[in-house]
Write a protein that holds these residues in place. Structure first.
Motif, PDB file in Angstrom:
ATOM      1  N   GLN A  35      47.196  51.182  23.560  1.00  0.00           N
ATOM      2  CA  GLN A  35      47.624  50.091  24.441  1.00  0.00           C
ATOM      3  C   GLN A  35      46.473  49.119  24.701  1.00  0.00           C
ATOM      4  N   LEU A  36      45.292  49.650  24.912  1.00  0.00           N
ATOM      5  CA  LEU A  36      44.140  48.802  25.193  1.00  0.00           C
ATOM      6  C   LEU A  36      43.707  48.005  23.965  1.00  0.00           C
ATOM      7  N   LEU A  37      43.809  48.615  22.793  1.00  0.00           N
ATOM      8  CA  LEU A  37      43.418  47.912  21.565  1.00  0.00           C
ATOM      9  C   LEU A  37      44.306  46.708  21.297  1.00  0.00           C
ATOM     10  N   HIS A  39      40.521  53.182  32.288  1.00  0.00           N
ATOM     11  CA  HIS A  39      41.409  54.081  31.554  1.00  0.00           C
ATOM     12  C   HIS A  39      40.787  54.700  30.305  1.00  0.00           C
ATOM     13  N   PRO A  40      39.971  53.985  29.532  1.00  0.00           N
ATOM     14  CA  PRO A  40      39.402  54.650  28.358  1.00  0.00           C
ATOM     15  C   PRO A  40      38.583  55.885  28.720  1.00  0.00           C
ATOM     16  N   GLU A  41      37.848  55.810  29.805  1.00  0.00           N
ATOM     17  CA  GLU A  41      37.031  56.948  30.206  1.00  0.00           C
ATOM     18  C   GLU A  41      37.900  58.117  30.650  1.00  0.00           C
ATOM     19  N   TYR A  42      38.991  57.829  31.370  1.00  0.00           N
ATOM     20  CA  TYR A  42      39.894  58.899  31.790  1.00  0.00           C
ATOM     21  C   TYR A  42      40.513  59.557  30.565  1.00  0.00           C
ATOM     22  N   ALA A  43      40.984  58.739  29.640  1.00  0.00           N
ATOM     23  CA  ALA A  43      41.617  59.268  28.436  1.00  0.00           C
ATOM     24  C   ALA A  43      40.634  60.109  27.631  1.00  0.00           C
ATOM     25  N   PHE A  44      39.418  59.626  27.473  1.00  0.00           N
ATOM     26  CA  PHE A  44      38.414  60.354  26.701  1.00  0.00           C
ATOM     27  C   PHE A  44      38.076  61.684  27.375  1.00  0.00           C
ATOM     28  N   ALA A  45      37.927  61.675  28.704  1.00  0.00           N
ATOM     29  CA  ALA A  45      37.618  62.913  29.427  1.00  0.00           C
ATOM     30  C   ALA A  45      38.754  63.918  29.256  1.00  0.00           C
ATOM     31  N   PRO A 101      41.790  37.137  12.821  1.00  0.00           N
ATOM     32  CA  PRO A 101      40.751  36.107  12.950  1.00  0.00           C
ATOM     33  C   PRO A 101      40.483  35.713  14.402  1.00  0.00           C
ATOM     34  N   TYR A 102      41.380  36.071  15.300  1.00  0.00           N
ATOM     35  CA  TYR A 102      41.205  35.714  16.714  1.00  0.00           C
ATOM     36  C   TYR A 102      40.491  36.808  17.505  1.00  0.00           C
ATOM     37  N   SER A 103      40.186  37.936  16.875  1.00  0.00           N
ATOM     38  CA  SER A 103      39.474  39.007  17.573  1.00  0.00           C
ATOM     39  C   SER A 103      38.047  38.570  17.868  1.00  0.00           C
ATOM     40  N   ALA A 104      37.557  39.005  19.005  1.00  0.00           N
ATOM     41  CA  ALA A 104      36.175  38.691  19.394  1.00  0.00           C
ATOM     42  C   ALA A 104      35.200  39.428  18.486  1.00  0.00           C
ATOM     43  N   ASN A 105      34.055  38.810  18.225  1.00  0.00           N
ATOM     44  CA  ASN A 105      33.051  39.408  17.342  1.00  0.00           C
ATOM     45  C   ASN A 105      32.571  40.770  17.849  1.00  0.00           C
ATOM     46  N   GLY A 106      32.388  40.897  19.152  1.00  0.00           N
ATOM     47  CA  GLY A 106      31.945  42.178  19.709  1.00  0.00           C
ATOM     48  C   GLY A 106      32.950  43.284  19.446  1.00  0.00           C
ATOM     49  N   ASP A 107      34.238  42.941  19.546  1.00  0.00           N
ATOM     50  CA  ASP A 107      35.280  43.920  19.248  1.00  0.00           C
ATOM     51  C   ASP A 107      35.238  44.313  17.774  1.00  0.00           C
ATOM     52  N   LYS A 108      35.047  43.322  16.907  1.00  0.00           N
ATOM     53  CA  LYS A 108      35.018  43.615  15.467  1.00  0.00           C
ATOM     54  C   LYS A 108      33.846  44.531  15.114  1.00  0.00           C
ATOM     55  N   GLU A 109      32.695  44.269  15.697  1.00  0.00           N
ATOM     56  CA  GLU A 109      31.532  45.117  15.420  1.00  0.00           C
ATOM     57  C   GLU A 109      31.810  46.564  15.803  1.00  0.00           C
ATOM     58  N   LEU A 110      32.333  46.763  17.017  1.00  0.00           N
ATOM     59  CA  LEU A 110      32.625  48.117  17.473  1.00  0.00           C
ATOM     60  C   LEU A 110      33.719  48.757  16.624  1.00  0.00           C
ATOM     61  N   ALA A 111      34.714  47.961  16.242  1.00  0.00           N
ATOM     62  CA  ALA A 111      35.827  48.480  15.444  1.00  0.00           C
ATOM     63  C   ALA A 111      35.348  48.922  14.060  1.00  0.00           C
ATOM     64  N   HIS A 145      37.424  46.670  28.614  1.00  0.00           N
ATOM     65  CA  HIS A 145      38.056  47.979  28.435  1.00  0.00           C
ATOM     66  C   HIS A 145      38.467  48.204  26.982  1.00  0.00           C
ATOM     67  N   ARG A 146      38.714  47.142  26.211  1.00  0.00           N
ATOM     68  CA  ARG A 146      38.991  47.333  24.779  1.00  0.00           C
ATOM     69  C   ARG A 146      37.717  47.803  24.085  1.00  0.00           C
ATOM     70  N   GLN A 147      36.595  47.226  24.459  1.00  0.00           N
ATOM     71  CA  GLN A 147      35.340  47.644  23.850  1.00  0.00           C
ATOM     72  C   GLN A 147      35.015  49.091  24.223  1.00  0.00           C
ATOM     73  N   ARG A 148      35.312  49.475  25.456  1.00  0.00           N
ATOM     74  CA  ARG A 148      35.097  50.872  25.840  1.00  0.00           C
ATOM     75  C   ARG A 148      36.069  51.788  25.097  1.00  0.00           C
ATOM     76  N   ALA A 149      37.306  51.315  24.883  1.00  0.00           N
ATOM     77  CA  ALA A 149      38.270  52.111  24.113  1.00  0.00           C
ATOM     78  C   ALA A 149      37.762  52.324  22.686  1.00  0.00           C
TER      79      ALA A 149
END
Length: 194
Positions: free
Chosen positions: A103-105, A80-86, A150-160, A121-125
């Motif tokens: 919704q994905l976030l 879905h992130p790719e569809y939305a972005f396109a 504090p429960y967010s994954a580190n990879g998500d935080k970096e991208l965010a 898909h959250r990371q792609r969003a």
């Protein structure tokens, strides 16, 4: 036009036709040949590749915008992130796109409401929001909330954090100093955004 692109366009293989259409548009800039093939590709198992190609065409693919609604039916939430972005690249209207990315976030682990899993898909969003830049500003509160959780994954935080830096640089000051101290060195080395 190269002979190999022509062969791809004439192929009965969906993958080859989609890639041929994308190559044709990239080479010629003429949407007449590529547009019908990519619209047809939206109904295949390669819809994400066709959608990406239509997004690259931007407003030249406006005739395909209404075809995207069928893609948002939850048959595979991971693309879905790719569809939305396109769709945003085609229409330039961030409103519908941002609601889908929001919704994905905000998705959490169904077994533990506190845990925000590092869903791909959250990371792609987050990557799509980064690419949208200032147009993604309405989602800054959601992105900042993800960073502060504090429960967010580190990879998500970096991208965010990187998305916040691109969307609205002054909003980086709204991130807790301890989080910035921990993540800024990692972000500076993050290959995705170099």
């Amino acid at each position: 036009l190269t002979p190999s692109v022509s062969r791809y366009l004439e192929s009965t293989n969906t993958r080859r036709r989609i890639w041929g259409a994308r190559a044709h548009w990239t080479i010629t800039g003429d949407p007449k040949v590529a547009l019908p093939i990519l619209i047809e590709g939206l109904q295949s198992n390669l819809a994400h590749v066709a959608a990406e190609g239509l997004g690259e065409m931007g407003p030249d693919a406006l005739a395909a915008a209404d075809k995207f609604e069928a893609l948002f039916v939850p048959r595979s939430a991971t693309v879905h992130p790719e569809y939305a972005f396109a769709l945003w690249q085609i229409t330039g209207d961030p409103n519908d796109v941002l609601s889908r990315l929001k919704q994905l976030l905000n998705q959490t682990d169904p077994f533990n409401a506190l845990q925000v899993l590092p869903f791909p898909h959250r990371q792609r969003a987050l990557t799509m929001l980064y690419k949208m830049g200032p147009a993604a500003a309405p989602l800054l509160p959601d992105i900042l909330s993800l960073i502060a959780n504090p429960y967010s994954a580190n990879g998500d935080k970096e991208l965010a954090i990187r998305a916040v830096q691109r969307i609205d640089p002054p909003s980086t000051n709204r991130i807790a100093p301890g989080i910035l101290k921990e993540f800024l060195p990692r972000i500076e080395r993050h290959p995705l955004f170099e």
